[in-house]
Design a protein around this motif. Sequence first.
Motif, PDB file in Angstrom:
ATOM      1  N   GLY A 100       0.590  -1.268   0.033  1.00  0.00           N
ATOM      2  CA  GLY A 100      -0.091   0.068   0.017  1.00  0.00           C
ATOM      3  C   GLY A 100       0.631   1.158   0.029  1.00  0.00           C
ATOM      4  N   LEU A 101       0.620   2.173  -0.977  1.00  0.00           N
ATOM      5  CA  LEU A 101       1.323   3.383  -0.933  1.00  0.00           C
ATOM      6  C   LEU A 101       0.388   4.755  -1.190  1.00  0.00           C
ATOM      7  N   SER A 102       0.607   5.580  -0.478  1.00  0.00           N
ATOM      8  CA  SER A 102      -0.345   6.835  -0.581  1.00  0.00           C
ATOM      9  C   SER A 102       0.477   8.039  -0.981  1.00  0.00           C
ATOM     10  N   LEU A 103       0.111   8.829  -2.079  1.00  0.00           N
ATOM     11  CA  LEU A 103       1.028   9.882  -2.414  1.00  0.00           C
ATOM     12  C   LEU A 103      -0.233  11.055  -2.573  1.00  0.00           C
ATOM     13  N   SER A 104      -1.050  10.917  -1.844  1.00  0.00           N
ATOM     14  CA  SER A 104      -2.265  11.835  -1.736  1.00  0.00           C
ATOM     15  C   SER A 104      -1.678  13.195  -1.493  1.00  0.00           C
ATOM     16  N   LYS A 105      -2.127  14.029  -2.450  1.00  0.00           N
ATOM     17  CA  LYS A 105      -1.829  15.622  -2.359  1.00  0.00           C
ATOM     18  C   LYS A 105      -0.182  15.744  -2.293  1.00  0.00           C
ATOM     19  N   CYS A 106       0.572  14.810  -2.958  1.00  0.00           N
ATOM     20  CA  CYS A 106       2.080  15.163  -2.823  1.00  0.00           C
ATOM     21  C   CYS A 106       2.339  15.859  -4.170  1.00  0.00           C
ATOM     22  N   SER A 107       3.075  17.102  -3.718  1.00  0.00           N
ATOM     23  CA  SER A 107       3.496  17.939  -5.033  1.00  0.00           C
ATOM     24  C   SER A 107       4.837  17.208  -5.508  1.00  0.00           C
ATOM     25  N   GLY A 108       4.865  17.119  -6.713  1.00  0.00           N
ATOM     26  CA  GLY A 108       6.226  16.777  -7.402  1.00  0.00           C
ATOM     27  C   GLY A 108       6.273  15.324  -7.822  1.00  0.00           C
ATOM     28  N   VAL A 109       4.969  14.713  -7.759  1.00  0.00           N
ATOM     29  CA  VAL A 109       4.715  13.202  -8.428  1.00  0.00           C
ATOM     30  C   VAL A 109       4.776  13.460  -9.950  1.00  0.00           C
ATOM     31  N   LEU A 122       1.703  -4.188  -5.767  1.00  0.00           N
ATOM     32  CA  LEU A 122       1.047  -3.222  -5.069  1.00  0.00           C
ATOM     33  C   LEU A 122      -0.453  -3.448  -5.008  1.00  0.00           C
ATOM     34  N   LYS A 123      -1.131  -3.277  -3.819  1.00  0.00           N
ATOM     35  CA  LYS A 123      -2.669  -3.738  -4.052  1.00  0.00           C
ATOM     36  C   LYS A 123      -3.378  -2.368  -3.833  1.00  0.00           C
ATOM     37  N   ARG A 124      -2.844  -1.224  -2.919  1.00  0.00           N
ATOM     38  CA  ARG A 124      -3.567  -0.077  -2.503  1.00  0.00           C
ATOM     39  C   ARG A 124      -2.507   1.204  -2.818  1.00  0.00           C
ATOM     40  N   LEU A 125      -3.241   1.833  -3.801  1.00  0.00           N
ATOM     41  CA  LEU A 125      -2.454   3.120  -4.236  1.00  0.00           C
ATOM     42  C   LEU A 125      -3.436   4.371  -4.480  1.00  0.00           C
ATOM     43  N   THR A 147      -1.983   0.137 -14.489  1.00  0.00           N
ATOM     44  CA  THR A 147      -2.858  -0.950 -14.714  1.00  0.00           C
ATOM     45  C   THR A 147      -2.137  -2.171 -15.477  1.00  0.00           C
ATOM     46  N   SER A 148      -1.092  -2.092 -16.349  1.00  0.00           N
ATOM     47  CA  SER A 148      -0.734  -3.077 -16.917  1.00  0.00           C
ATOM     48  C   SER A 148       0.230  -3.841 -15.878  1.00  0.00           C
ATOM     49  N   LEU A 149       0.895  -3.252 -15.012  1.00  0.00           N
ATOM     50  CA  LEU A 149       1.471  -3.870 -14.292  1.00  0.00           C
ATOM     51  C   LEU A 149       1.206  -4.236 -12.793  1.00  0.00           C
ATOM     52  N   CYS A 150       0.164  -3.784 -12.120  1.00  0.00           N
ATOM     53  CA  CYS A 150      -0.376  -3.832 -10.902  1.00  0.00           C
ATOM     54  C   CYS A 150      -1.756  -4.679 -11.122  1.00  0.00           C
ATOM     55  N   ALA A 151      -1.580  -6.060 -11.372  1.00  0.00           N
ATOM     56  CA  ALA A 151      -3.091  -6.311 -11.741  1.00  0.00           C
ATOM     57  C   ALA A 151      -3.887  -6.530 -10.607  1.00  0.00           C
ATOM     58  N   GLY A 152      -2.943  -6.781  -9.410  1.00  0.00           N
ATOM     59  CA  GLY A 152      -3.612  -7.102  -8.146  1.00  0.00           C
ATOM     60  C   GLY A 152      -4.108  -6.092  -7.354  1.00  0.00           C
ATOM     61  N   HIS A 194      -9.119  -6.082 -12.520  1.00  0.00           N
ATOM     62  CA  HIS A 194     -10.204  -6.641 -12.318  1.00  0.00           C
ATOM     63  C   HIS A 194     -10.373  -7.048 -10.693  1.00  0.00           C
ATOM     64  N   ALA A 195      -9.363  -6.881  -9.979  1.00  0.00           N
ATOM     65  CA  ALA A 195      -9.528  -7.173  -8.505  1.00  0.00           C
ATOM     66  C   ALA A 195     -10.027  -6.006  -7.637  1.00  0.00           C
TER      67      ALA A 195
END
Lengths: 671, 164
Positions: free
Chosen positions: A339-348, A363-366, A383-388, A413-414
């Motif tokens: 799980g990774l959260s970059l919410s409201k991060c500037s510079g991404v 990764l399951k949660r982004l 979408t192509s790499l984190c199918a889970g 689809h998960a």
Amino acid sequence: MKRHKPAVAPAPAPEGPALFDLLSEEIVFMILDFLDEDPLDRKAFSLVCRSFLALESRHRKSLRPLRAEHLPTALARYPGAAALDLSLCPRVTDASLAVVAAARGDALRSLDLSRSRFFTAAGLMGLASRCRGLLELDLSNATEMRDSAAAAVAEFKNLEKLRLARCKSVTDIGVGCIAVGCRKLRLLSLKWCLGVGDLGVGLVAVKCKEIRSLDLSYLPISNKCLPSIMKLQYLEELVLEGCFGIDDECPVILKDGCKSLKVLDMSSCQNITHVGSSSITNGAGCLQHLTLAYGSPVTFALAASLKRLSMLESLKLDGCMVTTSGLKAIGNCCLSLTGLSLSKCSGVTDDGLSFLVTKHKQLKRLDITCCRKITDVSIAHITSLCAGLTSLRMESCSHVPKEAFVLIGQRCHALEELDLTDNEVDDEGLKSIARCSKLSILKLGICLNITDEGLSHIGKSCSKLVELDLYRSAGITGLGIQEVARGCPSLETVNVSYCNDITDASLMSLSKCKRLKTLEIRGCPLITSLGLAAIAVHCRQLSKLDIKKCCNIDDAGMIPLAHFSQNLRQINLSYTSVTDVGLLSLASISCLQSMTILHLKGLTPSGLAAALLACGGLTKVKLQASFKVVLPQPLFEHLEARGCLFHWRNKVLQAELDPKCWKLLLEDVMH
Amino acid sequence: MSSPPSASASSSPPPCPKKMITLRSSDGATFEIEETAALQSKTLENMIHENCASTLIPVPNITGEVLARVVEFCSKHAEAGVDDESLGAWDEEFVAVDHTTLFDYIRAANFLEIPTLLDLGCQTVADMIKGKTPDEIKKTFKITTACTPEEEEEVRGENQWAFE
């Protein structure tokens, strides 16, 4: 004895309780365990016959009384209820506590007083002397509570969980008493206890050796208390949100670290950089969840300090400035991250995010809320790499073109949670997203390109949907809602505010969703009392209702609510056509706690007074300041003594802006 | 239908002969169940581990009719390769019976400690109660005894005002 073959006319089934008598009490209790969704089910069961009443009375283990006056009868009826939640009783006096102590004694296990006022240290002392079996106590929000009350709390010798959030009058002395008295504490929350510092926290660390979870958010503590905290052998969760007193000068003694730590939250610690957080996480090899939100910039150095956290599962960096080298460095470490959260991060940027995702396919949660530099390049990688992927939040990713959303439905689809608020997604995108049949939370607020066509695809395929947000997505009309209501029977939360083409027919379709708990239909002028009645009759679990600016709802809509919506806690009636009569009828809803009643043209001072007096459980009322002067002051004093808080507003009647105009205004503010 | 239980389950040639357990109902009927299916029942599992299962196991509280269906349930749930959806549909059909039979299943599941069947049965009864008024519940389960009007009034008032 062989069972006889059925005769031509079916033999009458065994009469009466004979059927239920076949079941042991243990089995009936198991059946009652399954009736946990709607409180009304167990109540209906108890009214069937005397033996059912007795069974239900013995079964109930926890009780949530509606008024402190009813405590004696409720406690007498439920001798087995060891967990008492008084959060619906705004007024709990020492006398009420004495009643609880007398009725339950040592059998009381858990008590929630977080929304109650008017008890004192004396009441707590009385409780402590009789309820020696108490394990869990919530005294949060007791802002007037002083050290004398804390000393009373210290008498609960077997206490394992204690919450004192926002008890700002308690000092080190009070906390010290608790530390010495409650040696078995496993969970302690001192969030916002502004009177507690290094001394109090130090005492807790030394005396309460069993502590597993410690919340010290916003305390004026400094580096001095950290070494003793880190020595706690079983500490698993530590929250240091907003601890401005902790800085990079943390002693290097911390090299012994905290080996049992699994969860660490250092959000909003303005004076810690990677140097400080590195010292604190030193030795915490078991750390699973780390939050560094609203902190110092995420640079290469910070990421490097995360390298030794080999078991890290989730990382939250909300609101931090992020560099591309920092993101890439995170990509190269923490390979167990799900799980990774970059919410409201500037510079991404696309560069950093794509690299990271390439290395973290598991990764399951982004969360990339408000990452406004992200384009379809990142979405393609994700979408192509984190199918889970099970959760993707991308509110306001304004540079992602509408074509990119099709990719989400093609591969992920998960997905169970998807937040696309304020994005360019269109019907083609929704058609693709409908393939994510496991979706349970879908947020499509301020999505101006979607229409009923796209929504109908969701309705056809996403039968597990529990939450749907279409706030201000003005392209949606009643037809779209009907499709969703038909296909998603498990819906619990629906927001269609300001979708002004919603009609009564849509509400009638929505009434099929028996589990509906929260309904927000602000600003829907086509809705009348007829539609609301359908919801009231069929959606018995309705708990929160917002019909602000539904000007065609009047008293006729309040009557069915009053009769059927016995689970309604919160209602917003501002700008509707409800008058004194309608408002007064709501008094028959026993658990109604919060009312917002601004700009009700048909409301008179005497009508308001009658309603406020009749609604005995009110704890929060928002209304116009003009009423303050026309009603007698003793009335408000009486209501406040009963536990009701008034929020006065001076809002002027506002005309509605069209959605696009509103959005542009918001963008002007942001840039 | 009555194949002798194999002496040792560890014979090498494939396919391994399936170890069968024999149960006898209260009315004397016998039923065979594979050991793997029998493991669904904690009671039978304990007996198997203690090696008491080589002979006939009497199940005195359960009639032949009910025991047959319970054996069917356990066998179905022990089957490999059945997906959740079709198993769920099968379960739904299994409990679509009259109340007396359903309660028999529940009691059998309780006696034999079969958690899956017990949960299924209890959930089914709970679903029959959900959303109904007291009168509707009375009708569904044909309950005739009731509280006096005064008692009912008192309880009704308490239910509405005293607690959630």
